[in-house]
Each structure stands twice: as structure tokens, then as C-alpha cells.
Design an enzyme around this catalytic site. Structure first.
Site, PDB file in Angstrom:
ATOM      1  N   GLU A 299      -2.517 -42.559  25.500  1.00  0.00           N
ATOM      2  CA  GLU A 299      -1.720 -43.721  25.890  1.00  0.00           C
ATOM      3  C   GLU A 299      -2.319 -45.008  25.341  1.00  0.00           C
ATOM      4  OE1 GLU A 299       0.229 -41.922  29.997  1.00  0.00           O
ATOM      5  OE2 GLU A 299      -1.186 -43.596  30.150  1.00  0.00           O
ATOM      6  N   HIS A 318       4.462 -45.205  30.765  1.00  0.00           N
ATOM      7  CA  HIS A 318       3.679 -45.166  32.007  1.00  0.00           C
ATOM      8  C   HIS A 318       3.988 -46.379  32.892  1.00  0.00           C
ATOM      9  CE1 HIS A 318      -0.235 -43.262  33.720  1.00  0.00           C
ATOM     10  NE2 HIS A 318       0.575 -43.643  34.698  1.00  0.00           N
TER      11      HIS A 318
END
Length: 354
Positions: A299, A318
Site C-alpha cells: 500500500e 484503504h
């Protein structure tokens, strides 16, 4: 003895930053704010000069994080992270080593997960790891429902067609949520919050939990993950990432799903094998019809996923827990937890063991 030193690795956004800083300062802590992810660093410097110290570095770069931690030989008593900055053994060694006058004692996460921390290394070095479980439960549950609605009604495809000037109608009518069975993998705070909301919309809800969970009257308990996958029209993942759950849903598990099934993951990226999921969605003969993924194995600046560009994959960065209420709850509660642990008041504070 001087004030306890706290480093904020990533600031709360917008006006919440002011509330977070005031809460930490109100506890008598000396705060250093990393400006790297602050939207208006000049404005923040001007507003907080003299009350807060500043740094500017990429917290996801371990060498930069270590350099800031040992800068001037001072060190920090506590670190706070919101985005899950990796805190591994090498960093923990530096932060608690002889080169710093103030060894690290507490790591705080403004959120529920602690898989970004090497918990065993932290325990060996006497570093307490705290978090804010449940602070974003409602936000994530709402987001999972949004994912499910978007996929069952093909909103992304119809939106794209309309923007392209095409009048698109479904090839077949969509199912209403009340026609579907929702399987929930993990019946903690988030899974339970989702169960209540899904049941209120008329869905049949069943769940699988790895450990005994509070009896939720709207949930039918299923004995295994395999049983949950095989008997649900949609499956939503709400498990922590541990060595036991890593890659828990792979090719074999995806093949068990019902024809036309949907998979939702707002938990942790490592739980679902992203390559296996991408291959399943590309295969027209596979029972899985679509997936919504909000968490990935890699990420932030390191983001890369085999799901990128795959038809039937709804991808988001996210953001499931990013509501005003959830983020405020997490930031302020995390500040209170850090202060309590630093001042020897651990009663009632969640501390995560390896």
C-alpha cells in the site's frame, strides 16, 4: 525529568490535527509532528510553532525513520501511527538502543490493526503496543455494504457507460439484497456491526469466527471458512492479519464459492491471495463474479496489485474506516492510551501481545 517525547509519524487530517495535538499536549507530552503527509505544512508550522517540534521525512522509509529517531541522540518515548507505518525489528533495535537517551516505550496505532508492528521484537525490547479496536467499526461496516450495493447493481459499469454517452441497461435484472445470503468471516466488532446492518436490509446472515464470538442473534454460525464460502452469495472478510490468516483465502478457497458470488475485503490485504483473486475474476468459468478490495498486500507509495485493471474488481485505497467520527475517535483515544501507558496507568488500555 523532562516531558515524555512523542513522535507523530502521520498526522490526522484537517481540523482533527488540531484536536489531536491539543489532546497530546494536554497530557503534558512533548510532541514532534512529521509534516510529510500534512496538506498545509507552512500553515501548521505557523499555527503550532513554539508548542510543537517538527520533522519532515518519509516514515515508510525505514532508514529515514531510524535517522529521525536517533537524531541528536534524543530518541522518543512513544510513536503514533495512523496509516500503519511498518515498525520492524531493525527499527525497534535502534529506537531502544544505547544511542538514544529516551528509549521507545510505547507504540500507538490510531486504528484497529497492529500487523504493521513486529510484536515479538517489541515485546523483547519492552515496548508496549496499543491500538483503538472498535473505533472504526461502524464506518467499515457501512463501507462493506456500499461495496456490496455497488457490485450487485453494477454501478461502476453503468457510470462509465453514461460518461461515455452510452445508455446501458442490465442484461438481466439484479438481485435485491434481501434475496442474498451474506457470509461474514470474522465476528468481531466490525463483523458484528455489518451483520446487524445487513439483517436490517433483509439479508440472511451467517458467520464464521476463529474464536468464540458473542452470540449475535441475526447471525447463523458456520463451523468452517470453507462452509461459509460454499453457502454464501457474498462473503465479507473481517479478520486480523496473523500468521494463521495470511493467505487464508487462495485458489482452493475461491473455487468453493457459489456461482455469481461476490467477495469483499476491508480487513487486510494479506488475508486474500491477490493473484489468485485476479486469476479467478479473469476466468469466465470461475464461480466468483466480482470482488471489492480496500486493503492490499502493498500500500501507499509501494502500492502494486495484480488486481489493477481486472474487470469485476472494485478497488479503493484503504479508506473504509475514514469517516469523521471514526478518525476522531481513533486519534483521540490513541493519544489517551499513549499518555496512560507512559505515565504508568495501564488499567483498561488495550495492549497487544505477540
Amino acid at each position: 525529568m523532562g516531558r515524555m517525547r512523542v513522535l507523530l509519524l502521520d498526522a490526522a487530517p484537517g481540523a482533527l490535527l488540531d484536536r489531536e495535538l491539543e489532546r497530546l499536549l494536554g497530557h503534558g507530552l512533548a510532541v514532534t509532528l512529521n509534516l510529510r503527509r500534512v496538506t498545509d505544512p507552512a500553515g501548521v508550522r505557523a499555527a503550532w510553532a513554539g508548542r510543537v517540534a517538527f520533522a519532515d521525512f518519509d516514515a515508510f522509509d525505514e532508514s529515514a525513520l531510524v535517522a529521525e529517531t536517533v537524531r541528536g541522540g534524543l530518541g522518543y518515548h512513544a510513536l503514533k501511527s495512523r496509516a500503519g507505518v511498518p515498525l520492524r525489528a531493525a527499527f525497534l533495535a535502534a529506537a531502544t538502543g544505547p544511542a538514544v537517551a529516551n528509549r521507545l516505550r510505547v507504540i500507538g496505532r490510531a486504528g484497529a490493526g497492529t500487523d504493521h508492528v513486529d510484536l515479538a521484537a517489541a515485546a523483547r525490547r519492552g515496548v508496549a503496543v496499543t491500538h483503538t479496536p472498535g473505533s472504526n467499526a461502524n464506518a467499515v461496516a457501512e463501507f462493506a455494504l456500499a461495496q456490496l450495493l455497488a457490485l450487485t447493481r453494477s454501478l461502476a459499469a453503468h457510470n462509465e457507460a453514461a460518461h461515455d454517452g452510452r445508455w446501458s441497461t442490465p442484461a438481466a435484472p439484479a438481485a435485491e439484497l434481501s434475496e442474498l445470503t451474506l457470509g461474514i468471516a470474522g465476528l468481531g466488532r466490525i463483523g458484528s456491526a455489518l451483520a446487524v446492518r445487513a439483517a436490517a436490509l433483509g439479508m440472511a446472515v451467517q458467520g464464521f469466527s476463529r474464536r468464540p464470538a458473542p452470540a449475535e442473534p441475526v447471525v447463523r454460525q458456520v463451523a468452517s471458512l470453507e462452509g461459509l464460502l460454499a453457502t454464501s452469495d457474498a462473503v465479507s472478510v473481517h479478520l486480523p492479519l496473523t500468521e494463521q490468516t495470511r493467505s487464508m483465502i487462495g485458489r482452493a478457497e475461491l473455487a468453493l464459492m457459489r456461482p455469481g458470488a461476490i467477495l469483499l475485503n476491508t480487513a487486510r490485504g494479506g488475508i486474500v491471495d491477490e493473484q489468485a483473486l485476479a486469476d479467478a475474476l479473469r476466468d469466465p468459468a470461475h464461480p466468483l463474479a466480482a470482488a471489492a478490495v480496500d486493503t492490499f498486500a502493498h500500500e501507499h507509495a509501494a502500492f502494486a496489485s495484480p488486481l489493477s485493471g481486472v474487470p469485476g474488481a472494485l478497488l479503493t485505497p484503504h479508506i473504509a474506516g475514514m469517516t469523521r467520527r471514526a478518525m476522531a475517535e481513533a486519534a483521540l483515544r490513541c493519544a489517551d492510551h499513549i499518555a496512560a501507558l507512559l505515565t504508568g496507568r495501564p488499567h483498561g488500555i488495550p495492549v497487544v501481545a505477540p
